[in-house]
Enzyme design. Structure first.
Site, mmCIF file in Angstrom:
data_model
loop_
_atom_site.group_PDB
_atom_site.id
_atom_site.type_symbol
_atom_site.label_atom_id
_atom_site.label_comp_id
_atom_site.label_asym_id
_atom_site.label_seq_id
_atom_site.Cartn_x
_atom_site.Cartn_y
_atom_site.Cartn_z
ATOM 1 N N GLN A 1 0.851 -1.168 -0.174
ATOM 2 C CA GLN A 1 -0.108 -0.101 0.015
ATOM 3 C C GLN A 1 1.171 1.286 -0.082
ATOM 4 O OE1 GLN A 1 -3.277 0.539 0.012
ATOM 5 N NE2 GLN A 1 -2.590 2.740 -0.773
ATOM 6 N N ARG B 1 -1.985 1.347 -6.875
ATOM 7 C CA ARG B 1 -1.965 -0.085 -5.988
ATOM 8 C C ARG B 1 -1.534 -1.049 -7.153
ATOM 9 N NH1 ARG B 1 -3.769 -1.698 -1.401
ATOM 10 N NH2 ARG B 1 -2.433 -3.627 -2.079
#
Length: 341
Positions: A167, A326
């Site tokens: 993340q 991501r």
């Protein structure tokens, strides 16, 4: 793989950014990727993380903007172990791995129950014989560490209760895209002292970034992580501010960040947590104390009590760019998916 990526990047950047290519060829020729895992960013230095971000940005440009097909992982397979559900982690990994020509294999708790039907040691060895890497989204960091100890293939942390490194790579890429740099910026975390915050604390100072942290009393980050973050901050000459006042943390910040107040596995604590986190919602009043060029990040999914609509859907909010990134940053983990580079 490393040589392939250098050649690819040289072709893409050589005409317009020769200094970048020279830096890539000199400083990154000494980086060692073979046999490494990505369990936390603590053991990765600034040059290594920068390289992952550079390659992520280049893959995004070449695939999304230029429409190129780069089958860097053709013939490779990835085991995806998910003890915790996730929209972004699953989609980013499956689409990213497939775009590079690989085959992702999604495994839920109905398919694989770590340490229950089979020992972690045996699971690690079975997966090592059938796949080229494992991305695991689990509760316990210790499970990842045992998998890494017993496996002969790379283990990537897709999330644990302690850390969320993939993340944070996406967050840094988003910040880099917006500001053009990381050094000198101030990140303000307002919320729970959780796994996402831990990953920020173990990496931001390496880029010369300041970190402001506001958590309610009793929700501070892990003391071991805090000690490491203080050392990183001291070594880099950056500021690490820890407070229980959200407005103090927001003052002068470039990037305002929050996350869920109730993580998976904490549902029974929801009522108490919502009470304890009163006053921690990020609003335009919070943003008034931030730097004029402030932006907002949230790893999603978001609840209105964490950040109001005015901030979340404002032009200052980078949350959907952050979510897309991501995919591009998980793709760069292909460096861990190959035994030889």
């Amino acid at each position: 793989m490393l040589h392939h990526l250098k050649t690819m990047l040289s072709a893409a950047w050589g005409q317009t950014n020769k200094s970048f290519v020279r830096h890539l060829q000199t400083s990154h020729s000494n980086l060692q990727w073979k046999g490494r895992h990505l369990l936390t960013l603590k053991n990765y230095n600034a040059e290594e993380i920068k390289y992952l971000l550079w390659v992520s940005a280049d893959l995004k440009h070449r695939i999304k903007q230029k429409g190129e097909y780069l089958p860097l992982l053709q013939g490779k397979s990835l085991a995806m172990i998910f003890e915790k559900r996730s929209t972004r982690t699953r989609l980013s990994t499956e689409t990213g791995f497939a775009l590079l020509g690989g085959h992702p294999c999604f495994l839920t708790t109905q398919d694989i129950h770590l340490g229950v039907n089979e020992s972690l040691k045996d699971t690690a060895r079975v997966l090592s014989g059938m796949t080229d890497a494992v991305l695991a989204r689990v509760y316990h960091q210790s499970d990842l560490e045992l998998l890494a100890k017993e496996a002969s293939i790379p283990i990537v942390n897709g999330l644990s209760d302690d850390y969320h490194p993939v993340q944070i790579l996406a967050d840094y890429l988003t910040i880099q895209e917006h500001y053009g740099h990381l050094k000198g910026l101030t990140i303000s975390w307002i919320g729970d002292g959780n796994n996402v915050l831990h990953s920020i604390m173990l990496s931001a100072a390496k880029f010369g970034m300041n970190v402001h942290i506001a958590t309610p009393k009793g929700y501070e980050p892990n003391s071991t992580v805090t000690a490491a973050a203080k050392q990183f901050s001291k070594e880099s000459g950056t500021k690490l501010l820890m407070t229980n006042d959200p407005l103090e943390a927001a003052r002068g910040a470039n990037v305002l960040v929050t996350d869920t107040w109730v993580s998976m596995g904490q549902e029974e604590e929801k009522k108490k947590r919502l009470q304890d986190f009163k006053g921690y919602q990020i609003t335009m009043q919070t943003a008034k104390l931030a730097a004029p060029n402030w932006t907002f990040l949230h790893c999603l999914p978001r609840k209105p009590e964490e950040v109001d609509d005015e901030v979340f859907y404002s032009p200052k909010s980078l949350v959907f760019q952050e979510a897309e990134n991501r995919k591009w940053t998980i793709m760069v983990c292909n460096k861990f998916y190959r035994k030889n580079y």
